[in-house]
Design an enzyme around this catalytic site. Structure first.
Site, PDB file in Angstrom:
ATOM      1  N   CYS A 127      57.270  10.051  22.111  1.00 23.53           N
ATOM      2  CA  CYS A 127      58.550  10.406  21.479  1.00 23.53           C
ATOM      3  C   CYS A 127      59.402  11.226  22.440  1.00 23.53           C
ATOM      4  O   CYS A 127      60.611  10.997  22.578  1.00 23.53           O
ATOM      5  CB  CYS A 127      58.318  11.164  20.178  1.00 23.53           C
ATOM      6  N   ALA A 159      53.828  16.623  13.025  1.00 31.34           N
ATOM      7  CA  ALA A 159      52.764  16.275  13.968  1.00 31.34           C
ATOM      8  C   ALA A 159      51.446  16.125  13.225  1.00 31.34           C
ATOM      9  O   ALA A 159      50.850  17.110  12.792  1.00 31.34           O
ATOM     10  CB  ALA A 159      52.648  17.347  15.045  1.00 31.34           C
ATOM     11  N   THR A 163      48.833  13.089  16.848  1.00 28.61           N
ATOM     12  CA  THR A 163      49.668  13.814  17.814  1.00 28.61           C
ATOM     13  C   THR A 163      48.917  15.017  18.371  1.00 28.61           C
ATOM     14  O   THR A 163      48.919  15.273  19.579  1.00 28.61           O
ATOM     15  CB  THR A 163      50.976  14.283  17.146  1.00 28.61           C
ATOM     16  N   GLN A 165      45.716  15.528  18.614  1.00 32.72           N
ATOM     17  CA  GLN A 165      44.598  15.130  19.476  1.00 32.72           C
ATOM     18  C   GLN A 165      45.090  14.640  20.837  1.00 32.72           C
ATOM     19  O   GLN A 165      44.349  14.670  21.817  1.00 32.72           O
ATOM     20  CB  GLN A 165      43.783  14.028  18.801  1.00 32.72           C
TER      21      GLN A 165
END
Length: 307
Positions: A127, A159, A163, A165
């Site tokens: 992103c 998140a 995200t 991890q």
């Protein structure tokens, strides 16, 4: 529109579900026919059925049995996509990868997508990459960039476990994208999860150090603003807070002129909340990539492809 390419979404979580709504709202040259997951109780699959789409919890096997599906958006996980990439390639399907797996080249729609229309697998980086690489490239095309740095701040609530991890992969992959696609000789990426309530919009600070001091500041501003408009064509909530700022600052290369840009991304609110611009820019970019591939599959010359 009479000619459309049949597409499917693999992964029925938040990302896959938001992408489903985007493809139904603005199909372009695509026809979404199926949403596939592995959890029979998935809310995403239930929503797909309610909208009249085929929905299966049989995973990728369901898609592999459907030769008419030409493009597959993979919104599962990096580990799963490593396996999916091979199977989709063998089945003759194009994979648009929204995971960090990166089995195909990185693509950022307004920068390098048309260079990769002959590929059967492309990756959407991260992103933060989709948000900031266009700005670095916009500076680089008029003033070659020695160093680019991005700091992406997103709402903690946006998140999920995936995200969290993948934080290390995020920083590595985004930094590499700043170099490979943005054009910077050296890139650095930082992500911050902000727990504030109410949740903040995604904000990104981008800093570039041009190689030469004598660059044209007006050309940089014009290039950056032009790129902002290009991204807004598919991410309407993408906006610079102000024109680029030029400052003389101490750097590892001595005192240099630094170009600073502050960017905000607000989601469209199709399924995910508007504060989750970090997730929305991924699904909006995926839709854009799918549309360009669909036009190409329908025989449109590359130079005429628009999304």
């Amino acid at each position: 529109m009479s000619e459309r390419v049949k597409v499917a979404i693999l992964g029925s979580g938040n990302i896959g579900t938001d992408l489903m709504y985007k493809l139904l709202k603005n199909p372009g040259h695509m026809e979404l026919v199926a949403v596939v997951g592995i959890d029979p109780k998935s809310e995403g699959l239930a929503r797909a059925r309610a909208l009249g789409l085929e929905a299966s919890h049989e995973g990728i096997a369901y898609i592999l049995e459907r030769p008419e599906i030409k493009i597959v958006f993979d919104a599962t996980s990096a580990k799963a996509h490593v396996r999916h990439a091979k199977l989709l390639r063998e089945a003759g399907k194009i994979a648009i990868d929204l995971t960090p797996a990166a089995r195909g080249p990185y693509v950022v729609p307004p920068v390098n997508l048309k260079e990769h229309l002959d590929k059967d697998n492309v990756n959407l980086i991260t992103c933060g990459g989709q948000a900031t690489i266009p700005l670095v490239y916009a500076v680089h095309r008029v003033a070659p960039v020695l160093y680019a740095e991005m700091v992406s701040t997103v709402a903690s609530r946006s998140a999920g476990p995936g995200t969290r991890q993948n934080i290390d992969e995020f920083t590595f992959t985004t930094a590499r994208g700043l170099e490979a696609i943005g054009g910077a000789k050296k890139g650095k990426a930082i992500i911050i999860l902000n727990p504030a309530e109410p949740p903040i919009l995604m904000t990104n600070t981008v800093r570039c150090i041009p190689e030469d001091e004598g660059f044209d500041r007006e050309a940089v501003v014009a290039s950056v603003r032009a790129m902002e408009r290009e991204v807004q064509a598919y991410v309407p909530g993408y906006r610079l807070k102000a024109d680029p700022v030029f400052e003389r600052l101490p750097t590892p290369w001595g005192e240099r002129t630094v170009v600073s840009m502050l960017l905000e991304v607000e989601g469209a609110g199709d399924y995910l909340p508007k504060y989750a611009g970090n997730l929305d820019i991924m699904t909006a970019s995926a839709r854009r990539v799918g549309e360009v591939f669909a036009q190409h599959l329908l025989g449109k010359p590359v130079e005429e492809v628009v999304a």
